[in-house]
Design a protein around this motif. Structure first.
Motif, PDB file in Angstrom:
ATOM      1  N   ARG A 180       0.806  -1.224   0.000  1.00 34.71           N
ATOM      2  CA  ARG A 180       0.000   0.000   0.000  1.00 34.71           C
ATOM      3  C   ARG A 180       0.837   1.272   0.000  1.00 34.71           C
ATOM      4  NH1 ARG A 180      -5.512   0.083   3.137  1.00 34.71           N
ATOM      5  NH2 ARG A 180      -5.800  -1.380   1.407  1.00 34.71           N
ATOM      6  N   ALA A 181       1.708   1.416   0.983  1.00 34.37           N
ATOM      7  CA  ALA A 181       2.480   2.658   1.080  1.00 34.37           C
ATOM      8  C   ALA A 181       3.404   2.861  -0.119  1.00 34.37           C
ATOM      9  CB  ALA A 181       3.265   2.690   2.390  1.00 34.37           C
ATOM     10  N   PRO A 182       4.210   1.859  -0.532  1.00 35.39           N
ATOM     11  CA  PRO A 182       5.076   2.077  -1.700  1.00 35.39           C
ATOM     12  C   PRO A 182       4.301   2.409  -2.975  1.00 35.39           C
ATOM     13  CG  PRO A 182       5.818   0.164  -0.463  1.00 35.39           C
ATOM     14  CD  PRO A 182       4.493   0.556   0.115  1.00 35.39           C
ATOM     15  N   LEU A 183       3.190   1.705  -3.222  1.00 31.87           N
ATOM     16  CA  LEU A 183       2.399   1.991  -4.417  1.00 31.87           C
ATOM     17  C   LEU A 183       1.820   3.400  -4.357  1.00 31.87           C
ATOM     18  CD1 LEU A 183       0.462  -1.357  -5.008  1.00 31.87           C
ATOM     19  CD2 LEU A 183       2.273  -0.376  -6.427  1.00 31.87           C
ATOM     20  N   GLN A 184       1.316   3.775  -3.181  1.00 29.61           N
ATOM     21  CA  GLN A 184       0.730   5.105  -3.019  1.00 29.61           C
ATOM     22  C   GLN A 184       1.779   6.186  -3.253  1.00 29.61           C
ATOM     23  OE1 GLN A 184      -2.517   5.119  -2.290  1.00 29.61           O
ATOM     24  NE2 GLN A 184      -2.958   7.264  -1.886  1.00 29.61           N
TER      25      GLN A 184
END
Length: 215
Positions: A180-184
């Protein structure tokens, strides 16, 4: 002056630091839920109650940072997720509402491009009217960026669905935080870079970054 107007005047680093704190606070209830269930041997019902209590506290703490609507949405998702797992008795069901929402986001974003109304462009036009700047980027750019975000949500939904069908809550939790965080962040960086390049190019050509919103 409205909160949105105030935010537009904040340094980018301040906004990023605030958003990082917000993300950390929103992640805490899930970690509490998992820790009580996996390591403390608590039932899913007890873990759900504790996660909701922490979620309410996190919302109250994070409210001064702004994004109240986002906080309430996250609290609602937490409530549905925790209650779903408690009612079914399956820990992997905690992640099911999030998977459904990611899939819906992907479909809506992709659909907006298909019908010729990319949501990235719509959001920029709304902000340009509120903050009085010219929305950067062409219609083609808005479509490509919207497809980028659609792919981000589709990728997460696909991976999480596979792990959900496998029934492993441990892998689901790990994937949620790893993906979630890396993609965001990656999508946000690309979006700002592309739009920022458009503003610089328009400024050099004499158009200037300000003016009436693009039609």
């Amino acid at each position: 002056m409205s909160q949105d107007s105030t935010e537009s005047l904040l340094p980018r680093r301040t906004i990023m630091a605030r958003d990082a704190c917000l993300m950390a606070l929103l992640s805490t209830p899930t970690l509490v839920w998992y820790g009580l269930w996996r390591f403390a041997g608590a039932s899913l019902t007890v873990a759900a109650g504790a996660a909701l209590a922490v979620g309410l506290a996190a919302t109250a703490i994070a409210a001064p940072l702004g994004h109240v609507r986002k906080l309430l949405t996250a609290l609602g998702l937490l409530t549905v997720s925790a209650c779903t797992a408690a009612l079914t008795g399956r820990a992997q069901d905690y992640f099911l509402p999030g998977i459904v929402i990611d899939a819906v986001y992907a479909v809506v974003l992709f659909g907006s491009v298909v019908v010729g109304r990319p949501l990235i462009g719509a959001a920029l036009r709304m902000l340009s009217g509120r903050w009085r700047f010219r929305a950067p980027g062409s219609a083609r750019t808005h479509s490509l960026l919207t497809l980028l975000w659609a792919g981000r949500f589709a990728a997460e939904a696909a991976v999480m669905t596979g792990l959900y069908l496998h029934g492993d809550a441990d892998l689901l939790l790990a994937a949620r935080f790893v993906l979630r965080a890396p993609l965001q962040i990656a999508c946000a960086v690309v979006t700002f870079a592309v739009l920022g390049h458009g503003v610089v190019r328009r400024t050099r050509s004499g158009g200037g970054p300000k003016g009436a919103p693009e039609p």
